[in-house]
Design an enzyme around this catalytic site. Structure first.
Site, PDB file in Angstrom:
ATOM      1  N   ASP A 281     -25.988 100.526 -39.789  1.00 18.11           N
ATOM      2  CA  ASP A 281     -27.438 100.673 -39.699  1.00 18.11           C
ATOM      3  C   ASP A 281     -27.824 101.597 -38.548  1.00 18.11           C
ATOM      4  O   ASP A 281     -28.756 102.395 -38.657  1.00 18.11           O
ATOM      5  CB  ASP A 281     -28.112  99.311 -39.524  1.00 18.11           C
ATOM      6  CG  ASP A 281     -27.867  98.379 -40.700  1.00 18.11           C
ATOM      7  OD1 ASP A 281     -27.671  98.860 -41.824  1.00 18.11           O
ATOM      8  OD2 ASP A 281     -27.864  97.148 -40.475  1.00 18.11           O
TER       9      ASP A 281
ATOM     10  N   ASP B 145     -23.842  91.576 -40.937  1.00 19.89           N
ATOM     11  CA  ASP B 145     -24.678  92.010 -39.815  1.00 19.89           C
ATOM     12  C   ASP B 145     -24.355  91.113 -38.629  1.00 19.89           C
ATOM     13  O   ASP B 145     -23.958  89.959 -38.808  1.00 19.89           O
ATOM     14  CB  ASP B 145     -26.165  91.888 -40.159  1.00 19.89           C
ATOM     15  CG  ASP B 145     -26.639  92.936 -41.158  1.00 19.89           C
ATOM     16  OD1 ASP B 145     -26.061  94.029 -41.188  1.00 19.89           O
ATOM     17  OD2 ASP B 145     -27.599  92.653 -41.897  1.00 19.89           O
TER      18      ASP B 145
END
Length: 177
Positions: A143, A125
């Site tokens: 995401d 991330d």
């Protein structure tokens, strides 16, 4: 064009674009952000910082024991993604907007799943958005694809529920993609 081929091409393009963009940006994050301080842009609205997540969305389940995380996030999620892809490619009741929506969800999920498989259960991330103290958790392009896909599914469900209110859109009786 044959509806099956059209759907297969549409799903393939969305999957390839989603996984390709996500994996490319993750490689950039690894090469440019790992072991570096967070970088801020747009007056701090956008922050780029390297993080590895062993949990799901917003690190949910990250504190589960390792074997539980493996079975839940790798095995179960992999099976759900595969089942969703099969449904997406074989169901005649899925309209074009829902095809794109589900393909975005599957593409984002597959890219994060791939990370787990090759990175010992971790997902890369690197994006944080916010203003002042109000900030998102750390996330990635996969995401975003998942969230856009969910939003499009909600829109498609609304359109199917009220087909008369949205002229020119496919209702439940129209031909699928």
């Amino acid at each position: 064009m044959n509806p099956r081929w059209y759907r297969l091409m549409l799903v393939s393009l969305v999957l390839a674009g989603t996984v390709g963009c996500d994996q490319a940006t993750k490689q950039l994050a690894i090469s440019q952000l790992r072991d570096e301080p967070a970088q801020s842009f747009l007056g701090g609205v956008l922050r780029l910082v390297f993080a590895e997540n062993v949990g799901a969305f917003l690190s949910l389940g990250g504190s589960f024991p390792r074997p539980v995380r493996f079975w839940l996030f790798t095995v179960v999620v992999g099976l759900v993604l595969l089942a969703t892809l099969v449904y997406l490619l074989t169901s005649r009741r899925v309209g074009r907007l829902s095809v794109v929506a589900l393909a975005l969800v599957v593409g984002g999920g597959a890219s994060n799943w791939f990370d787990r498989v090759v990175n010992d259960g971790r997902v890369v991330d690197f994006i944080i958005l916010g203003i002042g103290p109000v900030r998102t958790g750390v996330f990635n392009v996969a995401d975003v694809a998942i969230m856009v896909g969910v939003g499009l599914m909600l829109l498609a469900a609304r359109r199917e529920k009220d087909p008369g209110e949205h002229p020119g859109t496919a209702g439940p009786g129209s031909s699928p993609a």
